[in-house]
Design an enzyme around this catalytic site. Structure first.
Site, PDB file in Angstrom:
ATOM      1  N   PRO A  87      -1.759  38.557  36.020  1.00 26.81           N
ATOM      2  CA  PRO A  87      -2.248  39.878  35.646  1.00 26.81           C
ATOM      3  C   PRO A  87      -1.115  40.841  35.298  1.00 26.81           C
ATOM      4  O   PRO A  87      -0.039  40.790  35.896  1.00 26.81           O
ATOM      5  CB  PRO A  87      -2.963  40.353  36.918  1.00 26.81           C
ATOM      6  CG  PRO A  87      -2.210  39.667  38.016  1.00 26.81           C
ATOM      7  CD  PRO A  87      -1.767  38.339  37.473  1.00 26.81           C
ATOM      8  N   CYS A 103       6.131  60.253  10.592  1.00 24.11           N
ATOM      9  CA  CYS A 103       5.634  60.410   9.228  1.00 24.11           C
ATOM     10  C   CYS A 103       4.735  59.258   8.812  1.00 24.11           C
ATOM     11  O   CYS A 103       5.054  58.494   7.884  1.00 24.11           O
ATOM     12  CB  CYS A 103       6.810  60.577   8.279  1.00 24.11           C
ATOM     13  SG  CYS A 103       7.713  62.070   8.706  1.00 24.11           S
TER      14      CYS A 103
HETATM   15  N1  LLP Z   1      -0.623  35.916  30.492  1.00 25.26           N
HETATM   16  C1  LLP Z   1      -0.425  35.710  29.180  1.00 25.26           C
HETATM   17  C2  LLP Z   1      -0.159  34.356  28.716  1.00 25.26           C
HETATM   18  C3  LLP Z   1      -0.484  36.798  28.297  1.00 25.26           C
HETATM   19  O1  LLP Z   1      -0.309  36.582  26.990  1.00 25.26           O
HETATM   20  C4  LLP Z   1      -0.733  38.102  28.782  1.00 25.26           C
HETATM   21  C5  LLP Z   1      -0.780  39.252  27.889  1.00 25.26           C
HETATM   22  C6  LLP Z   1      -0.918  38.262  30.170  1.00 25.26           C
HETATM   23  C7  LLP Z   1      -0.864  37.146  30.990  1.00 25.26           C
HETATM   24  C8  LLP Z   1      -1.195  39.603  30.806  1.00 25.26           C
HETATM   25  O2  LLP Z   1      -2.394  40.117  30.346  1.00 25.26           O
HETATM   26  P1  LLP Z   1      -3.070  41.400  31.032  1.00 25.26           P
HETATM   27  O3  LLP Z   1      -3.487  41.019  32.430  1.00 25.26           O
HETATM   28  O4  LLP Z   1      -2.083  42.492  31.047  1.00 25.26           O
HETATM   29  O5  LLP Z   1      -4.227  41.693  30.161  1.00 25.26           O
HETATM   30  N2  LLP Z   1      -0.002  45.088  24.058  1.00 25.26           N
HETATM   31  C9  LLP Z   1      -1.417  44.877  24.302  1.00 25.26           C
HETATM   32  C10 LLP Z   1      -1.662  43.798  25.312  1.00 25.26           C
HETATM   33  C11 LLP Z   1      -1.055  42.468  24.934  1.00 25.26           C
HETATM   34  C12 LLP Z   1      -1.218  41.428  25.988  1.00 25.26           C
HETATM   35  C13 LLP Z   1      -0.426  40.224  25.677  1.00 25.26           C
HETATM   36  N3  LLP Z   1      -0.546  39.170  26.623  1.00 25.26           N
HETATM   37  C14 LLP Z   1      -2.052  46.195  24.713  1.00 25.26           C
HETATM   38  O6  LLP Z   1      -1.355  47.210  24.784  1.00 25.26           O
HETATM   39  O7  LLP Z   1      -3.264  46.264  24.929  1.00 25.26           O
END
Ligand code: LLP
Length: 377
Positions: free
Chosen positions: A234, A301
């Site tokens: 997470p 911009c």
């Molecule tokens: N594990 C893997 C293999 C991942 O690719 C990711 C996130 C996570 C865990 C963690 O995911 P979370 O629990 O945070 O949802 N920049 C985007 C989010 C990209 C997530 C990429 N991978 C945003 O700002 O919404």
């Protein structure tokens, strides 16, 4: 708390997704809380180790780990490689065997499940670049298990981020359970199942999201007879609500229908609205009690440097401080210096204590790292 919610499960390893908030002080806190780390680059691995997270507790994910990164991770003794292709597994096995090492690995599988989130943060549909195709996974697992230098110990899945419902996760986990049984029936061992991250958080006051306890109950139900160590990665659910982006109103100018509130934060500081049309609540630091409807924009911009259109907000005037909420995950970590702007400083707050945990990187420092070739001088 997410970690407490998962304590209903028997054997659990939680690897904080470093990408969500890689600040060294934040990772120190994670280490003290007993988290491992999910890293996707040598840079993230170095941060996790520098913060004191044990190498055995680190999972190396990512679709494009270079040979140099694999070697560094092997030498560091990290706990698990999440393989994104058979080719990567073959390369890792050879690198490990050449060093007299055995790499523990899981095979990331693409379950072809629609996560129901924004397309740019979905990862588990067949057309996405992540993982190996579900139907080919058992064969690959058998072949990789036979390689010297590699100890295949499980499967990994991650279908996307900012998930608002548990149902797609449950479907993906159930499919992974079926695959696990198929692989075991073929005689290969599975001792670990990595269920990824992805649990969403409310960005808008009033939005309701599944609670960590509901997630844990669903996982307990689906995995009841798996007999494995369950792993989780997470990011957002842990870090998202721990941070805000503080900004100052530069100016308010009239628009065709509603005014533009021009703030000194921009899409380079918080990219999520520009990239994913994401909503971040905006509140005044010292609300007057008055309200206004406005477009909130930054100074960059590009029209995409827009935080909100026609939003009902606390009334603000030039000089006022305000915050964008829920910026603790995928906030500063995605910042860049577009328009030759500084990188935001980061401040950690603990009750009435606070400390600067990342300096502002000024455009002058970035300029100082640039060189003019001698033929231009
Ligand atoms: N594990 C893997 C293999 C991942 O690719 C990711 C996130 C996570 C865990 C963690 O995911 P979370 O629990 O945070 O949802 N920049 C985007 C989010 C990209 C997530 C990429 N991978 C945003 O700002 O919404």
């Amino acid at each position: 708390m997410f970690r407490d919610a998962l304590s209903v499960l028997p054997r659990v390893h939680i690897a904080f997704a470093v990408k969500a908030n890689p600040n060294l002080a934040v990772l120190k806190l994670r280490a003290a809380e007993g988290y491992g780390a999910d890293v996707v680059s040598g840079g993230e691995m170095d941060r996790a180790l520098a913060a004191g997270i044990r190498a055995e507790g680190i999972v190396f994910s990512g679709v494009g780990k270079s040979a140099a990164e694999l070697v560094r991770a092997l030498d560091a003794g990290i706990g698990q490689f999440n393989l994104e292709s058979e080719e990567e597994g073959i390369e890792l096995a050879a690198l490990a065997a050449a060093r007299g090492l055995t790499a523990s690995a899981a095979l990331r599988v693409n379950p072809d499940v629609d996560a129901g989130t924004h397309g740019k943060i979905s990862t588990g549909k067949a057309e996405n670049k992540f993982g190996v195709p579900y139907d080919l996974a058992a064969g690959m697992y058998a072949r990789l298990s036979a390689l010297p230098g590699l100890e295949m110990r499980g499967l990994a899945v991650h279908i996307g981020s900012q998930l608002a419902r548990l149902e797609p996760l449950e479907r993906a986990f159930a499919r992974m359970g079926d695959l696990m049984r198929t692989i075991r029936a073929a005689g290969q061992a599975i001792t670990h199942m990595d269920l990824g991250g992805g649990i969403g958080v409310p960005y808008k006051a009033g939005d309701v999201f599944p609670a960590p306890a509901d997630y844990a109950a669903m996982v307990a139900r689906v995995t009841a007879d798996w007999d494995v160590t369950l792993m989780f990665e997470p990011g957002r659910v842990i870090a998202g609500n721990s941070g805000v982006l503080v900004t100052r109103v530069i100016r308010v100018k009239p628009g065709v229908t509603v005014p533009f509130v021009i703030v000194d934060a921009a899409m380079n500081d918080l990219a999520r609205p520009a990239l994913y049309d994401a909503w971040h609540d905006f509140i005044a630091v010292t609300p007057s009690g008055e309200r206004m409807v406005a477009n909130i924009v930054g100074p960059i911009c590009e029209s995409s440097d827009t935080f909100a259109m026609g939003r009902d907000i606390d009334a603000v005037k030039p000089g006022d401080l305000a915050v964008f909420r829920t910026a603790g995950a995928y906030g500063a970590t995605m910042a860049n210096t577009y328009n030759s702007r500084a990188l935001v400083p980061e401040v950690m707050v603990d009750g009435d204590r606070w400390a600067i945990v990342a300096d502002r990187i000024d455009p002058a420092a970035i300029l100082a790292a640039e060189r003019v070739p001698e033929w231009l001088v």
